[in-house]
Design an enzyme around this catalytic site. Structure first.
Site, PDB file in Angstrom:
ATOM      1  NE  ARG A  24      -2.176  -1.535   3.495  1.00 15.79           N
ATOM      2  CZ  ARG A  24      -2.523  -1.269   4.741  1.00 15.79           C
ATOM      3  NH1 ARG A  24      -3.615  -0.577   4.975  1.00 15.79           N
ATOM      4  NH2 ARG A  24      -1.801  -1.703   5.757  1.00 15.79           N
ATOM      5  CD  GLU A  25       4.528  -0.405  -1.792  1.00 16.67           C
ATOM      6  OE1 GLU A  25       5.386  -1.299  -1.773  1.00 16.67           O
ATOM      7  OE2 GLU A  25       3.352  -0.594  -2.190  1.00 16.67           O
ATOM      8  CG  LEU A  26      -1.117   5.540  -4.628  1.00 18.33           C
ATOM      9  CD1 LEU A  26      -0.119   6.555  -5.174  1.00 18.33           C
ATOM     10  CD2 LEU A  26      -2.051   5.071  -5.747  1.00 18.33           C
ATOM     11  CB  ILE A 446     -23.153   5.350  11.253  1.00 18.87           C
ATOM     12  CG1 ILE A 446     -23.874   6.541  10.617  1.00 18.87           C
ATOM     13  CG2 ILE A 446     -23.390   4.102  10.424  1.00 18.87           C
ATOM     14  CD1 ILE A 446     -25.391   6.470  10.710  1.00 18.87           C
ATOM     15  CB  SER A 448     -16.796   2.814  13.379  1.00 23.24           C
ATOM     16  OG  SER A 448     -17.007   3.644  12.250  1.00 23.24           O
ATOM     17  CG  ASP A 614     -24.408  -0.926   9.795  1.00 18.74           C
ATOM     18  OD1 ASP A 614     -25.412  -0.292  10.158  1.00 18.74           O
ATOM     19  OD2 ASP A 614     -23.278  -0.769  10.291  1.00 18.74           O
ATOM     20  CB  CYS A 658     -23.180   4.916   3.308  1.00 16.29           C
ATOM     21  SG  CYS A 658     -21.995   3.572   3.279  1.00 16.29           S
ATOM     22  CD  GLU A 680     -24.856  10.247   0.341  1.00 20.09           C
ATOM     23  OE1 GLU A 680     -24.672  11.462   0.172  1.00 20.09           O
ATOM     24  OE2 GLU A 680     -25.571   9.550  -0.392  1.00 20.09           O
ATOM     25  CG  HIS A 709     -16.869   9.014   2.825  1.00 19.11           C
ATOM     26  ND1 HIS A 709     -18.096   8.770   3.372  1.00 19.11           N
ATOM     27  CD2 HIS A 709     -16.288   7.797   2.644  1.00 19.11           C
ATOM     28  CE1 HIS A 709     -18.265   7.463   3.496  1.00 19.11           C
ATOM     29  NE2 HIS A 709     -17.180   6.857   3.073  1.00 19.11           N
TER      30      HIS A 709
END
Length: 775
Positions: A24-26, A446, A448, A614, A658, A680, A709
């Protein structure tokens, strides 16, 4: 096909590749840039290095033509918006000042400017940024990114094929910009957009691109006659250009239907078609239109969306049939490999035999190369690969992991009564109001709360054995205590425990259910820098023991306010996993629902009065073709009701969805029979609230007033305005106040400020209302 055919020279290619990198370098570079730890030059260097590595890996594996243009810092549809110059007016100053910062401002917003709306890419769990267009939109070509990537590939001695979102799909995915009439049809801008694509194509040809692929997956959906005419005009105009590369029109995710004759007749050099799953119907349909004589066909026979090993002999049979239908047949995955993890070989924790059932991007690339070799040189050239493949398929089919007779017997015994609440909603609502004693416009979140670095470190330390279970659980208990205290001080009405013990809303449950496999390195991009590790649903599902009861009841012991139990619904457990392909999805959903039903019952028995199940994936899993939707919605809604139907009338069932288009599934949302639904709505300006009202939705709803987001903290006027707009559609007696989604990815400072704003706005608007709960 068993013998070598010297007249056939099949080449191997793919439509796209995972962007994030091996580790996950990007993601790390982009997030470092946002935080000021990485400068723009370093970010660009990381991106260029990843592209170079990915292309070289593909070439080394035997891929003859590498895709360019599919790489993105955030989203390929946003890249298309930049390519055609459709930058929203509110972002133009930022883009003009700094193109990279302006790009990320469109994706994430700033404190003062809202981002583009986000929604799901067809029926996948990938999110794209929705173009905003209007009658005044002026398109201008900016092919710098696409040209640069072609040149980079050529400099490595590789053959590039630039892959772009096609003009028709781009317009069909777009929405009217803010302030533009809701009935504006972006497709009316096609004649303005085509010259811009013509300019981009000319630039790519000048850069050395021999082929360009225009992806038109919107044609795998039901399209009107006018839209098909627009497609015909689009391909005719671009195909007739003198200064262009050879054109390949691509479509995937489902069968093409009425669009296939349009594509077959288009004056372009080739088509890239999907021949997996429902799209396997393209085979007979292609024969019915006379095939593609003299044209190139890139045949997607390796499933680009799931992780099971390919049936090589079956694919070779399909390819052999296709040889008689096109002038040239090349082999590919069905769609971009963006939708699968990078490399199954890294999963050292899985049983080696099970590992041979799995195929991630690198393994799919090898399958494509093997099939191209077999198509060109005959099956004798790949005899060893075919033998190993047969053994792997047989091993999976015979494995006891896949079949549990107890689970199957329980699922077969389900009755209609099991999928219904014992009392109608009106009676339940009265019982819940008496039991919970909530005010008008009750506030909640919601589920978390921020997953801090300390929490992630604690989980990593537990896995590595650096801390024991007792120390880890002490850390989780402390976090729950802090989350409950904050919510009480902020003034929220229905609390959550914050989910500090959960790594992911699907994986957490999958790790506790039989029949699931979890990966360590199976990361897939969901949106931007957000990556998930979808678990693998390999066999029959059951719940050995309670999964959430301990921490939910602990949280409830800390407060007198209701604490929601938080579960992930059966459809989402399927949609955000790699599902088994050896039985109908509805059968698998029923098994998951029964496991969740047990959990719901245990939560209720331990004093949980509000339980949220959910289902954010209900809309995204909707089949692309209308004819396939009724059957899906029947089993999907039944599975939800099976999971939730056994509770008492005074237990309040919530669900959450969402970032999707809800208008065409409002009836199904109603059929879930949840007492409260949160959705959403912040980026779409309460559109969903009005869709619910138009349907006559009779239960309680919480259209989101805080876009999680984006890192921006909404102002009080903004949240109050959204809440008042929601009240235009949903009566105060049935309106909840909540964010758009969970807060896992946000930081504590913005969460504290945003939730305090949310509570203040609710109190402000509540004070304007009559005290009674009458509608």
């Amino acid at each position: 096909m068993t013998s070598r055919n010297t007249a056939v020279t099949a080449r191997a290619t793919v439509h796209g590749y995972p962007r994030q990198g091996r580790d996950r370098e990007l993601k790390k570079a982009v997030e470092g840039y946002w935080k000021g730890r990485v400068d723009a030059d370093a970010l660009r260097a990381t991106a260029a290095g990843l592209r170079r590595t990915h292309w070289q890996d593909l070439a080394d594996a035997g891929i003859h033509e590498v895709p360019t243009g599919d790489f993105s810092y955030y989203d390929h549809v946003l890249d298309t918006t930049v390519m055609v110059g459709a930058v929203p007016a509110r972002h133009r100053a930022a883009v003009d000042a700094d193109a990279l910062d302006g790009y990320f401002a469109m994706a994430r917003g700033t404190q003062d400017v809202a981002p583009l709306e986000m929604t799901k890419w067809f029926d996948t769990n990938y999110h794209y940024l929705v173009p905003e267009l209007g009658p005044g939109t002026v398109f201008t070509a900016d092919s710098a990114k696409q040209v640069q990537e072609v040149r980079e590939a050529l400099a490595l001695g590789l053959t590039p094929r630039s892959v772009l979102v096609g003009p028709l799909t781009y317009l069909l995915l777009a929405k009217p910009a803010p302030g533009v009439a809701a009935d504006f049809v972006p497709l009316t801008l096609l004649d303005r957009l085509l010259p811009v694509y013509a300019e981009v194509l000319a630039d790519l040809r000048a850069a050395g691109a021999e082929w360009v692929q225009l992806d038109e997956p919107a044609l795998a959906q039901d399209r009107t006659a006018a839209e098909l005419n627009a497609a015909e005009r689009s391909f005719r105009d671009l195909g007739s250009l003198a200064d262009r590369p050879q054109l390949l029109i691509g479509s995937y995710f489902d069968r093409l239907g009425d669009a296939l004759p349009v594509l077959a007749k288009a004056p372009v050099e080739g088509l890239a078609l999907d021949f997996t799953g429902a799209a396997s119907a393209n085979l007979d349909a292609l024969a019915s239109v006379g095939g593609l004589p003299g044209k190139r066909l890139v045949a997607g026979v390796v499933d680009g969306r799931n992780i099971w090993v390919n049936d090589l002999e079956k694919s070779l049979t399909t390819l052999g049939t296709l040889l008689g239908l096109a002038g040239r047949v090349d082999v590919a995955a069905s769609c971009s490999l963006l939708h699968v993890p990078l490399d199954a070989a890294r999963e050292r924790d899985l049983d080696p035999q099970i590992l041979r059932w799995l195929s991630f991007a690198r393994q799919k690339t090898a399958e494509v190369v093997t099939l191209a070799k077999g198509l060109t040189r005959g099956t004798g050239a790949i005899a060893a690969e075919l033998a190993a493949n047969r053994a792997d398929l047989a091993s999976r089919a015979a494995s006891p992991i896949t079949y549990d007779p107890v689970v199957r017997a329980r699922a077969a015994a389900v009755t209609d009564a099991d999928t219904r609440r014992s009392t109608p909603y009106a009676e339940r609502a009265a019982a819940q109001r008496a039991h919970l004693g909530l005010p008008l416009l009750p506030t909640t979140t919601i589920g978390s709360f921020p997953q801090t670095g300390e929490l992630r470190t604690a989980r990593a330390d537990l896995r590595a054995g650096r801390i024991g279970a007792a120390a880890y659980e002490e850390r989780i208990a402390a976090e729950i205590g802090e989350v409950i205290t904050f919510q009480e001080k902020a003034g929220l009405d229905v609390l959550v425990h914050g989910e500090p013990e959960r790594n992911d809303m699907v994986q957490y449950f999958a790790e506790q259910l039989t029949g699931y496999l979890a990966t360590r390195h199976g990361w897939v991009q969901s949106y931007g820098t957000r990556c998930v590790r979808p678990p693998i649903l390999a066999g029959d599902i059951s719940r050995p023991e309670p999964m959430t009861v301990r921490w939910t009841t602990y949280a409830q012991s800390l407060t007198s306010r209701p604490v929601k139990g938080m579960l992930t619904g059966p459809v989402t457990m399927l949609a955000w996993s790699f599902v088994r392909d050896d039985q109908p999805l509805g059968d698998t959903a029923r098994q998951v629902a029964l496991a969740l039903r047990d959990e719901v019952g245990d939560l209720e028995a331990n004093g949980t009065s509000v339980i949220q199940v959910d289902e954010p994936a209900l809309r995204e899993t909707l089949p692309l073709r209308a004819a396939d939707r009724p059957a899906y919605l029947r089993w999907a809604t039944e599975a939800f009701r099976l999971a939730t139907g056994g509770v008492r009338p005074d237990t309040q069932i919530h669900t959450h969805m969402c970032y999707a288009e809800f208008g065409d599934i409002v009836g199904a949302i109603d059929d879930l029979d949840a007492d409260v639904i949160s959705l959403e709505a912040a980026r779409s300006h309460m559109q969903v609230a009005h869709e619910l009202a138009a349907h006559g939705y009779p239960r309680e709803a919480g259209p989101g007033v805080y876009d999680i987001h984006s890192p921006r903290v909404p102002g009080a006027d903004e949240v109050t305005g959204l809440l008042r707009k929601g009240l235009e559609a949903v009566p105060a007696s049935r309106l909840w106040v909540n964010p758009d989604c969970g807060l896992k990815t946000r930081g504590w400072p913005e969460v504290r400020a945003s939730l305090q704003t949310l509570v203040t706005a609710a109190r402000t608007v509540r004070a304007e209302l009559p005290a009674a709960r009458a509608e």
